[in-house]
Design an enzyme around this catalytic site. Structure first.
Site, short mmCIF file in Angstrom:
data_model
loop_
_atom_site.label_atom_id
_atom_site.label_comp_id
_atom_site.label_asym_id
_atom_site.label_seq_id
_atom_site.Cartn_x
_atom_site.Cartn_y
_atom_site.Cartn_z
N ASP A 66 0.84 -1.19 0.00
CA ASP A 66 0.00 0.00 0.00
C ASP A 66 0.89 1.25 0.00
OD1 ASP A 66 0.93 -0.77 2.53
OD2 ASP A 66 -0.77 0.12 3.56
N GLU A 77 11.66 2.46 8.26
CA GLU A 77 10.76 1.49 7.64
C GLU A 77 11.23 1.09 6.24
OE1 GLU A 77 5.96 1.49 6.58
OE2 GLU A 77 7.09 3.37 6.54
#
Length: 644
Positions: A388, A582
């Site tokens: 996503d 991340e």
């Protein structure tokens, strides 16, 4: 005799000088924590972000003054940021004085990162849904509507219902909600304005622990957990891997699937299937597990396989291959405000309505629009895939037999065959059916034939997602096209072509790209930068591709890609106060990524407490792939371009 005295005096002087010269490597410096920290910040943290980084403009030289009057000069961004971290850690522990070890300040960077992951970050990322852990979880805004904090508990979990009801009054503004036995998309939509956490396994009055990704992600995510488990198993933390697998089994039993994450708005959405790999790798790396545990976990994985992934007309399509298909109604609630405005403004204009009025009408059901329904079906399914977002899946995800998903399910089938043959004497009873190796290998071989029929492109030397509605392949160069290497689905001849294609289209300075620049330019419908696309790289893709290359004997290529990734992580941590985020821009080898949601793990004061889950894992796993020589080069930060 006189000469002996002279020799003795000379030896004393030499010893004293040696001690002085050795002071930097052997001695500790006792310092005042607050005073030293304040002075260090004032002199070195020029941009006042509570970090010492390459962006600070000071001379990067600091005189550390001990309480006994001795001094030593600390130089360089890395050493100064380590000093800042040591002082901050002491302050956090309530210490007013601390002994600073120069050995710690000058610890080799790769060794330091790995040590912190193993000894601190995993524990700092661990959570529990129980009385001891709820307060931490409930401080997350995603567990509250601003007034009431909620915990949803399955009605099928009598132990959980009893336990959480008994502690409900222990927390302020807290409500325990028992879910209905049948959780429909309509029900999930009805509680979208009443968000909350979903309970996990309670055993003997304690919540079964799990590792969260980090930062704003304060819940147990599906595929993140598997990759975290790879790192946990490397570090000897099978206790946490076992616990997360058991939480997966709990979710399958009580929520009907392994959830995207244990949040109320994910009740209709699963995630990429990695459970059999998680079970197999953990079971075979932990001597304390027995076949009773393996039986329970294998039953759960079989339940998920048959009742989640192999349901006709949902996740299983007419081609015989699978797709992501996330159920739900309305606009996905987890996105930031305005995320869908560009699309919805276009639709609202067709209705000649203001945006807010159209959204209200659509959300209440007063406006029915199949095209908008399909748009959000694709969006939810894209999020179920874990990617996503990416232009590859935008507006088409639920129409694709994706390479990634079918490779993962092939791995399930071959894992079932292996586990049943190896540990159950080639016989396993599930729902009155006796399953053996032959049963599963026939299913796996059938899938392989279909994958090669619909997804393999001989001319390109790659697998591509197949759009079963248009009956055409989606020629989009993505790291996900190479999952068949990881799952051992490709033939040796295909693997050789895939290796060349991978290195040609997706290899970058810092590792493997999520997708190629050419594919993004071809398919992007706007200037919006998607985080799962060029120029970004992600830990799960690196780990799967390293293992995939190793499966086919491409050890040199795997080691080079691992080194490039590890070098980038290490260099960024050295230059930016230990930052482990991340994701990365692997073209420019930087953590400064601003696509969509920013970069989790970059915002902290003084010292990162946790890194980021799957990034930590990729580091620990990556180190196991490097030779001693390359590990020494990594500590010395020898640029990979000088080595390969």
């Amino acid at each position: 005799m006189k000469n002996n005295h002279i020799i003795y005096l000379v030896l004393i002087v030499v010893f004293a000088i040696g001690c002085q010269n050795n002071k930097e490597t052997a001695d500790f410096y006792a310092v005042d924590v607050n005073q030293t920290l304040q002075r260090l910040e004032a002199e070195q943290d020029t941009d006042k972000d509570k970090k010492i980084t390459e962006d600070d403009t000071a001379q990067k030289s600091f005189v550390l003054k001990a309480k006994d009057g001795s001094e030593v000069t600390i130089e360089g961004t890395y050493h100064l940021s380590n000093l800042l971290q040591e002082l901050a850690a002491a302050k956090n522990e309530g210490k007013t004085d601390v002994e600073i070890s120069l050995k710690s300040i000058k610890e080799q960077p790769a060794d330091r990162i790995s040590r912190l992951i193993k000894t601190k970050y995993w524990d700092n990322l661990t959570r529990r849904v129980d009385q001891s852990g709820l307060e931490t979880i409930l401080t997350d805004t995603k567990a509250s509507d601003g007034l009431i904090r909620r915990l949803y508990v399955p009605s099928t979990d009598s132990v959980g219902v009893s336990y959480f009801k008994s502690i409900e009054s222990d927390f302020k503004n807290f409500e325990v909600v028992v879910l209905p036995e049948n959780i429909s998309p309509e029900y999930v939509k009805s509680i979208n304005d009443k968000p909350g956490i979903l309970s996990l396994q309670i055993t003997n009055g304690e919540g079964t622990p799990f590792v969260v990704p980090g930062g704003r992600f304060n819940e147990m995510y599906g595929w993140d957990s598997y990759f975290e488990g790879v790192g946990l198993n490397v570090d000897g933390r099978q206790d946490l891997s076992i616990a997360m697998i058991e939480n997966f089994a709990y979710q399958i039993q009580h929520y009907g699937k392994i959830l995207n994450a244990n949040r109320s708005y994910y009740l209709t959405r699963s995630q990429p299937p990695f459970m059999t790999s998680f079970i197999r790798e953990t079971f075979e790396s932990e001597e304390g597990l027995n076949e009773e545990w393996l039986t329970q976990m294998l039953n759960a994985a079989l339940d998920e396989y048959f009742n989640v992934w192999m349901k006709q007309e949902k996740k299983l399509t007419a081609t015989g291959l699978n797709r992501y298909f996330a159920e739900g109604i309305g606009i996905p609630p987890e996105t930031e405000e305005g995320h869908f405005d560009t699309y919805l403004e276009t639709v609202a204009s067709q209705y000649q309505m203001p945006l807010d009025e159209f959204i209200e009408g659509y959300q209440t059901g007063a406006i029915e629009d199949e095209a908008v329904d399909e748009y959000f079906l694709h969006d939810r399914s894209l999020r179920e895939s874990g990617h996503d977002t990416t232009w590859r899946l935008d507006g088409r995800c639920a129409d694709l037999n994706s390479v990634a998903l079918n490779a993962l399910l092939y791995k399930y089938e071959t894992d079932f065959a292996y586990l049943i043959k190896t540990y159950f004497d080639d016989s396993f009873l599930f729902e009155d059916q006796n399953l053996d190796e032959n049963y599963w290998m026939q299913i796996a071989d059938e899938r392989k034939l279909l994958v090669n029929q619909f997804l393999w492109n001989e001319e390109e030397g790659s697998y591509y997602d197949y759009n079963f509605k248009t009956q055409k392949p989606l020629i989009y160069d993505s790291a996900t096209n190479f999952y068949p290497l990881w799952s051992n689905l490709a033939s040796p001849e295909q693997a050789d072509k895939m290796k060349d294609k991978l290195l040609q289209s997706l290899k970058a300075e810092g590792g493997i790209l999520s997708s190629s620049k050419a594919s993004v330019e071809q398919f992007a419908s706007s200037e919006v930068s998607r985080q799962w696309d060029y120029p970004n790289g992600w830990a799960p893709h690196q780990m799967l591709i390293w293992k995939g290359l190793l499966n086919y004997g491409y050890n040199t290529e795997a080691e080079e890609l691992a080194y490039r990734w590890m070098w980038m992580i290490t260099k960024n941590a050295v230059d930016y106060n230990g930052t482990i985020p991340e994701k990365y821009d692997v073209v420019n080898r930087t953590h400064k990524v601003y696509a969509e949601y920013g970069n989790v793990g970059t915002e902290f004061d003084y010292i990162t407490p946790e890194g980021f889950g799957w990034m930590n894992a990729s580091y620990q796993y990556g180190l196991t792939l490097l030779s001693d020589e390359l590990r020494e080069n990594l500590n010395a930060l020898v640029d990979p371009d000088k080595l390969f």
